[in-house]
Design a protein around this motif. Structure first.
Motif, PDB file in Angstrom:
ATOM      1  N   THR A 136       0.858  -1.212   0.015  1.00  0.00           N
ATOM      2  CA  THR A 136       0.119   0.131  -0.081  1.00  0.00           C
ATOM      3  C   THR A 136       0.783   1.240   0.049  1.00  0.00           C
ATOM      4  O   THR A 136       2.231   1.193   0.323  1.00  0.00           O
ATOM      5  CB  THR A 136      -0.826  -0.025   1.083  1.00  0.00           C
ATOM      6  OG1 THR A 136      -0.289  -0.330   2.482  1.00  0.00           O
ATOM      7  CG2 THR A 136      -1.957  -1.207   1.253  1.00  0.00           C
ATOM      8  N   ASP A 137       0.383   2.155  -0.397  1.00  0.00           N
ATOM      9  CA  ASP A 137       1.113   3.587  -0.659  1.00  0.00           C
ATOM     10  C   ASP A 137       1.577   4.005   0.872  1.00  0.00           C
ATOM     11  O   ASP A 137       1.041   4.377   1.759  1.00  0.00           O
ATOM     12  CB  ASP A 137       0.157   4.784  -0.898  1.00  0.00           C
ATOM     13  CG  ASP A 137      -0.324   4.482  -2.555  1.00  0.00           C
ATOM     14  OD1 ASP A 137       0.314   3.679  -3.095  1.00  0.00           O
ATOM     15  OD2 ASP A 137      -1.222   5.085  -2.662  1.00  0.00           O
ATOM     16  N   GLY A 138       2.989   4.210   0.681  1.00  0.00           N
ATOM     17  CA  GLY A 138       3.901   4.758   1.787  1.00  0.00           C
ATOM     18  C   GLY A 138       3.452   4.231   3.193  1.00  0.00           C
ATOM     19  O   GLY A 138       3.294   2.945   3.496  1.00  0.00           O
ATOM     20  N   LYS A 164      -1.198  -1.575   7.218  1.00  0.00           N
ATOM     21  CA  LYS A 164      -0.442  -1.325   5.914  1.00  0.00           C
ATOM     22  C   LYS A 164      -0.012  -2.585   5.173  1.00  0.00           C
ATOM     23  O   LYS A 164       0.550  -3.466   6.100  1.00  0.00           O
ATOM     24  CB  LYS A 164       0.409  -0.287   6.106  1.00  0.00           C
ATOM     25  CG  LYS A 164       1.559  -0.399   6.960  1.00  0.00           C
ATOM     26  CD  LYS A 164       2.464   0.732   6.986  1.00  0.00           C
ATOM     27  CE  LYS A 164       3.543   0.575   8.017  1.00  0.00           C
ATOM     28  NZ  LYS A 164       4.518   1.863   7.966  1.00  0.00           N
TER      29      LYS A 164
END
Length: 609
Positions: free
Chosen positions: A173-175, A308
Motif C-alpha cells: 500500500t502507499d507509503g 498497511k
C-alpha cells in the motif's frame, strides 16, 4: 514442442503434470524476462538452455493416467534416441514385495538404462516420514526437494505495530499510510445473507458487497479449502476487491487448511495471504477486538482495525539454504515394511524444489487452483520434488555434453560424489521434520533425507573419479531377489543365472547396509576420468561400527580403475540407523564423497537387536 525452448544438442524426455513449467527448468532459454500480473521479477534461464526438448503426452488433467501410458511414452522416447528421461511423476501408491522393483514403469526405465539413457525421477512429496520414497529403484536417480536462498518478504503491519508475515507477489500500500480493515462478512449489502457461510467471506462475488464500506479500505477475505480445490480463486477475489475499489486485500487462513503450502501468489493490487493458521488467529483477534459495536443491537458502527501492506515484489537472498523441505520424501529404499532389505540409499541427491519460477500455461495445469489463479500468466512459482528433478535433468545434459560417452551410472556418480553437505553459511544442511511449523522441528539432514547432499553443478562437471554400474549389474541385482526368477524372465526374456548380488554389492556411489551381521566386506570400483592423481582416503564411521578401508592411499592414471575395500565390524547392537561418510581426496583438487548408512547391527546368533 515448447516454443520457448531452443532445439540444440542434447535431448530430454519430460512427462509430468505441467510440462511447460518443468521443461523450462531443465532447458528453458537463457535470460527470459519473468513478468507476472504486470510485475517484473527478473530474468529466468533453464539449466541447459541449448538442450532439445521432446515431450510425450502420458497424463491428463481429467483423470491422471495409467502406467501403460507412461510406459508407452518411455518406450517411444527411447526409440527416438533421447539421452535423458526426466519424470516429475510418481505412483499414487507404492508397490510392495516383488512389485517394488518389478512394476511396469520401473522395468521400462531399466530398458531405457540399457539403451544408455539417464533417468531422473522426483522423489515424491510424501515426506517427512521415513521410507516414504516414491522413487526407489537403484537404476533411477531420485531427487528430493530443497530450498534456495531467494525469498519474497511481504508483511502486514497492524495498528498496534504488530507485524505478521505473509506470502504473495504484490506491491504494498502507499507509503506509511494506514488503511482500515473491513471483512467481507461485515460488508455485505442489506439484502445479502450469509446462508452460504464462509463462501461470502471468500470475496468471490462483488455484487454481495457494499462498496461504500470497502472503498479505499483493505478488504479481508478467508482462504478456505475451496481455494485448494479450485472452487474459489485468488484472481476472482482480487477482481472483487478491484470492483469495490479496495485499497488492498488480505487473506487469512481457515484453520481447516492444514499442511498445505501456499505458493507466493501474483496479485495485481496490494495484498498477501497469511499462510499460518496461528498468525491468522492473531490477525482476526486484532480485527475483532477493534470493531466498535452498538451496545444494544451489536451491529458494527465503526471498523477500528488499521493496517498497511509491505510489498513482496523484490527478492532478497537471506534465506538459509539449502534445507530439505518437510514434504520431500525420505529414504531408505522402501523395499518392504521392515528395514531388513533396504540396501539402497534414497534419495540420491536434493536440488532446488521450493518456490521455483518456471514457464506456465494454465491449460496444462493439473491443479484446479493453479488453473484459476494463474490464468493467462506465462510464469508461475511452484514447489515440489517435481521442480527439483528437472534441475538435475538439465545438469545431466551438461554433463552428457562434456562427457558424451558417460553411461547413465557415470552421470549419476558425477552428480552424487560432488554434492555439497553444507548450507551457504557453512553449517550442516538441515531437514524439516513436520508439516506444522517445520522450521521449529528441523535437525541435521541424514543421507535418508538428502542422499549424497545438495547437487553442485560446477563440481559435477569435473568429478575426477566415477563409480560405474551397468545394465548387467542391475539385472543381477533383480535376479538376487528371492523368488524373482520367473518375473525377471517375464520382463526381460532372459533367464537368471546363479547370483548373490544385492543392493550393497552394486557399484553405487553410496553404501547402505540394512543388516550388519557381525562384519561385512564391501568392494567398490572407481574409474579416473580426471587427471593423473594421488588420492588419500579418510572416513567417519557410523555409530557402533568399526570401519577400515583398503587402500588408504592410491595413485591412479586417467582411464585406470581402482578397487576400494571397506570392512565394517559391528561394535554394539542398535536398531537405529547410523551414518558415516568416506572421502577420497585427490592432490589435484578432486574430492569424491561416499555416504555410508548402517541401519541395524547384529552381533550374536543372528538375532536382530
Amino acid at each position: 514442442m515448447c516454443h520457448f525452448l531452443q532445439n540444440f544438442a542434447f535431448s530430454l524426455f519430460i512427462s509430468f503434470w505441467d510440462h511447460r513449467h518443468t521443461a523450462s527448468i531443465a532447458a528453458g532459454n537463457h535470460g527470459i524476462p519473468v513478468v507476472v500480473s504486470n510485475h517484473q521479477f527478473g530474468n529466468a534461464s533453464g539449466m541447459a538452455p541449448r538442450a532439445h526438448i521432446a515431450v510425450y503426452k502420458a497424463l491428463y488433467k481429467s483423470f491422471g493416467g495409467f502406467a501403460a501410458d507412461v510406459v508407452a511414452a518411455i518406450d517411444q522416447a527411447a526409440e527416438d534416441g533421447v539421452d535423458i528421461i526426466s519424470l516429475s511423476i510418481t505412483p499414487n501408491r507404492r508397490p510392495s514385495g516383488l512389485a517394488t522393483f518389478f512394476n511396469p514403469i520401473d522395468m521400462s526405465l531399466l530398458s531405457a538404462i540399457k539403451a544408455g539413457i539417464f533417468v531422473v525421477q522426483a522423489a515424491g512429496n510424501t515426506g517427512p516420514a521415513p521410507k516414504s520414497m516414491s522413487s526407489f529403484s537403484p537404476w533411477i536417480f531420485s531427487v528430493g526437494a530443497a530450498t534456495h536462498d531467494r525469498i519474497y518478504n511481504n508483511y502486514i503491519v497492524l495498528g498496534d505495530n504488530l507485524t505478521i508475515s505473509g506470502t504473495g507477489l504484490a506491491s504494498g500500500t502507499d507509503g506509511d499510510s494506514m488503511y482500515t480493515l473491513v471483512s467481507a462478512m461485515h460488508a455485505l449489502k442489506n439484502d445479502s445473507t450469509d446462508a452460504n457461510g464462509m463462501y461470502l467471506g471468500e470475496c468471490q462475488d462483488p455484487s454481495y458487497l457494499n462498496q461504500d464500506l470497502v472503498k479505499g479500505n483493505i478488504l479481508v477475505c478467508s482462504y478456505s479449502i475451496r481455494f485448494v480445490l479450485g472452487l474459489s480463486s485468488i484472481s476472482q477475489a482480487i477482481e472483487t476487491a478491484t470492483n469495490v475499489s479496495a485499497a488492498g486485500i488480505i487473506f487469512y487462513m481457515d484453520p481447516f487448511v492444514l499442511g498445505f503450502q501456499i505458493n507466493p501468489t501474483p496479485m495485481s493490487i496490494p495484498g498477501l495471504i497469511i499462510p499460518s493458521p496461528d498468525d491468522s488467529k492473531v490477525f482476526l483477534q486484532y480485527y475483532n477486538n477493534t470493531l466498535v459495536r452498538d451496545n444494544t443491537t451489536k451491529s458494527i458502527i465503526k471498523f477500528g482495525g488499521l493496517a498497511k501492506i509491505l510489498g513482496g515484489l523484490t527478492a532478497n537472498y537471506s534465506n538459509l539454504a539449502p534445507k530439505v523441505m518437510y514434504y520431500s520424501a525420505r529414504g531408505p529404499d522402501p523395499e518392504d515394511n521392515s528395514l531388513t532389505d533396504a540396501d539402497i540409499m534414497k534419495p540420491n541427491v536434493i536440488a532446488p524444489g521450493n518456490l521455483i519460477w518456471g514457464a506456465w500455461s494454465s491449460e496444462g495445469a493439473d491443479s484446479a487452483e493453479f488453473q484459476v489463479y494463474l490464468t493467462g500468466e506465462k510464469f508461475a512459482m511452484i514447489s515440489g520434488t517435481s521442480m527439483a528433478a528437472p534441475h538435475v535433468a538439465g545438469l545431466a545434459a551438461l554433463i552428457k555434453q562434456k562427457f558424451p560417452t558417460f553411461s547413465p551410472s557415470a552421470i549419476a556418480s558425477a552428480l552424487s560424489t560432488t554434492a555439497t553437505l553444507y548450507d551457504k553459511l557453512g553449517g550442516p544442511i538441515m531437514a524439516q521434520r513436520s508439516y506444522s511449523n517445520p522450521d521449529s522441528t528441523q535437525s541435521p539432514a541424514t543421507p535418508f533425507d538428502m542422499g549424497s547432499g545438495f547437487v553442485n553443478a560446477t563440481a559435477a562437471l569435473d568429478p575426477g573419479l566415477i563409480f560405474d554400474t551397468g545394465y548387467d549389474d542391475f539385472f543381477s541385482f533383480l535376479c538376487g531377489i528371492n523368488g524373482s526368477s520367473r518375473v525377471v524372465l517375464n520382463y526381460t526374456s532372459n533367464n537368471c543365472g546363479n547370483t548373490t548380488m544385492n543392493g550393497v554389492n552394486l557399484n553405487l556411489p553410496s553404501i547402505t547396509v540394512a543388516l550388519l551381521n557381525q562384519s561385512r566386506t564391501i568392494v567398490r570400483t572407481v574409474t579416473n576420468i580426471g587427471s593423473n592423481e594421488t588420492y588419500s582416503v579418510s572416513w567417519s564411521a557410523p555409530y557402533g561400527v568399526a570401519l577400515s578401508v583398503i587402500p588408504t592411499k592410491f595413485s591412479i592414471f586417467i582411464g585406470q580403475k581402482q578397487n576400494l575395500t571397506f570392512i565394517l565390524n559391528a561394535t554394539m547392537n542398535s536398531s537405529a540407523a547410523s551414518f558415516g561418510r568416506i572421502g577420497l581426496y585427490g592432490n589435484q583438487g578432486h574430492v569424491a564423497m561416499i555416504p555410508l548408512s548402517v541401519i541395524t547391527k547384529v552381533i550374536y546368533n543372528g538375532t536382530i537387536s
